[in-house]
Design an enzyme around this catalytic site. Structure first.
Site, PDB file in Angstrom:
ATOM      1  N   GLN A  99       0.835  -1.193   0.000  1.00 61.82           N
ATOM      2  CA  GLN A  99       0.000   0.000   0.000  1.00 61.82           C
ATOM      3  C   GLN A  99       0.875   1.250   0.000  1.00 61.82           C
ATOM      4  OE1 GLN A  99      -2.056   1.330   3.692  1.00 61.82           O
ATOM      5  NE2 GLN A  99      -3.935   0.924   2.549  1.00 61.82           N
ATOM      6  N   TYR A 174      -5.968  10.163   4.475  1.00 65.79           N
ATOM      7  CA  TYR A 174      -4.555  10.425   4.211  1.00 65.79           C
ATOM      8  C   TYR A 174      -4.456  11.384   3.013  1.00 65.79           C
ATOM      9  CZ  TYR A 174      -3.838   6.719   7.587  1.00 65.79           C
ATOM     10  OH  TYR A 174      -3.863   5.970   8.738  1.00 65.79           O
ATOM     11  N   ARG A 351     -10.321  -7.910   9.898  1.00 62.90           N
ATOM     12  CA  ARG A 351     -10.350  -8.535  11.221  1.00 62.90           C
ATOM     13  C   ARG A 351     -10.606 -10.045  11.138  1.00 62.90           C
ATOM     14  NH1 ARG A 351     -14.497  -4.159  13.535  1.00 62.90           N
ATOM     15  NH2 ARG A 351     -15.082  -4.353  11.343  1.00 62.90           N
TER      16      ARG A 351
END
Length: 396
Positions: A99, A174, A351
């Site tokens: 990423q 971001y 998760r």
């Protein structure tokens, strides 16, 4: 049983053996900015568990692109560790993506006197307040070319290190997300105003990265369906942005949501991680801040399976770009619905794989298998704990 879950997926010059992607979730296993052996083992374990493509979270495109010091900067110093990571994933039978990320105005990185974090507009740097970095500046004309070049150079290094695909982070508040969102982009030049202008920097980055790595390396964008805050991006903007990214040569878009600085629980859902965050935060000042402001920033938010589906469906119906669904996939029934009924091209698991790295192989054996993750989010609060993020239900 999903008819597509274990079908091969051709993405640019890469063939994925199934439709499962490990979402980028920062695991806190990069002390000193180095990809640790623990991080290598973590991603190799995901590959052994059957996931086609595992994503290494937050690979900063420059030293000042980090949100805090313990994040990987992709440079010559970290190349040996990155090569080990990619090689270990391949040996385990998987594929690996990195990423590409830049913090923009959201950073508590301590900077030399006279320097500051920069994003689209002058703003309070919420994350940097207590680190003595209270104000973020606006990017200047000379900053744009420099940032675009950093993304391209980072992409080349990662391809050289053996990575199979790249994810360009355009979500979660971001830098590129800050430009896309009208809540944070108040510019009046060619990089602000209309969505076409707000997408200018993300599209320049995409163009430069594509030119740097060629047409055979898949490029994926992580993009917000909704920022989860007033005045931010909503699904209609995401539809337009997906079409622009498709025209710009993106190979797939992973749909997500939320701003880490303002609406993190919009992404996570479930119980608040705040108690665990306070327990493991090494800085007394930040522990005080979390106690003071944390209840408002990290409220518990009801979890429901496929919690982004209604918004993501609208994008799926409106665009031809390959789409990766993320958000509340935790059972074989969820997978079947997303892939077979809703027509998404792949599913991203976060998760669910933190709880059980072998979940995909369990699904292969039992199409109705369900994750044991309770969405307690205690894993999120272990970011600064020794050993990094892990499932407390499994490892205590």
């Amino acid at each position: 049983m999903s008819t597509r879950a274990f079908a091969a997926w051709q993405l640019a010059g890469l063939t994925l053996p199934n439709r499962f992607v490990k979402a980028a979730t920062f695991e806190g296993r990069t002390q000193g900015g180095e990809p640790s052996e623990s991080l290598v083992a973590f991603h190799a374990g995901i590959a052994r568990g059957g996931t086609a493509l595992t994503t290494v979270a937050y690979c900063a495109v420059a030293p000042d692109a980090r949100t805090f010091p313990d994040q990987i900067v992709v440079n010559e110093a970290t190349m040996p560790g990155l090569r080990r990571l990619a090689g270990s994933v391949h040996e385990a039978g998987g594929l690996v993506s990195a990423q590409l990320a830049h913090a923009g105005s959201f950073s508590r990185l301590k900077r030399p006197l006279g320097q500051r974090s920069r994003g689209p507009s002058v703003t309070i740097n919420d994350y940097g307040l207590l680190a003595g970095e209270p104000i973020a500046g606006a990017m200047r004309p000379q900053d744009f070319d420099a940032v675009v070049a950093q993304y391209a150079a980072t992409a080349v290094r990662l391809k050289t290190a053996g990575f199979d695909a790249l994810e360009i982070h355009m979500g979660h508040g971001y830098l590129l997300s800050q430009f896309i969102s009208p809540a944070t982009n108040r510019r009046t030049d060619a990089y602000g105003g209309s969505l076409v202008n707000r997408m200018r920097l993300p599209l320049r980055v995409l163009e430069a990265v594509r030119a740097a790595v060629g047409d055979d390396m898949p490029l994926i964008a992580k993009l917000n369906l909704d920022d989860g805050l007033p005045g931010g991006v909503h699904v209609n903007n995401s539809i337009e942005a997906c079409n622009m990214l498709g025209a710009g040569g993106i190979n797939a878009v992973e749909l997500s949501g939320g701003f880490v600085s303002r609406s993190p629980m919009y992404l996570f859902r479930g119980e608040s991680p705040l108690p665990e965050m306070i327990r493991n935060e090494p800085s007394a000042i930040f522990r005080f801040f979390f106690r003071l402001a944390g209840p408002k920033l990290f409220p518990s938010m009801p979890f429901e399976p496929l919690y982004f589906l209604e918004q993501a469906r609208r994008v799926r119906q409106a665009v031809d770009v390959p789409l990766i669904y993320l958000g509340g996939v935790s059972s074989g029934d969820d997978v079947r619905r997303v892939l077979d009924e809703e027509g998404f091209d792949a599913v991203a698991l976060g998760r669910t794989l933190l709880h059980d790295a072998g979940f995909v192989e369990r699904l292969r054996a039992d199409a109705r298998a369900a994750s044991g993750c309770t969405h307690c989010n205690r894993c999120v609060g272990l970011l600064d704990a020794p050993g990094g993020i892990r499932c407390t239900l499994v490892q205590g």
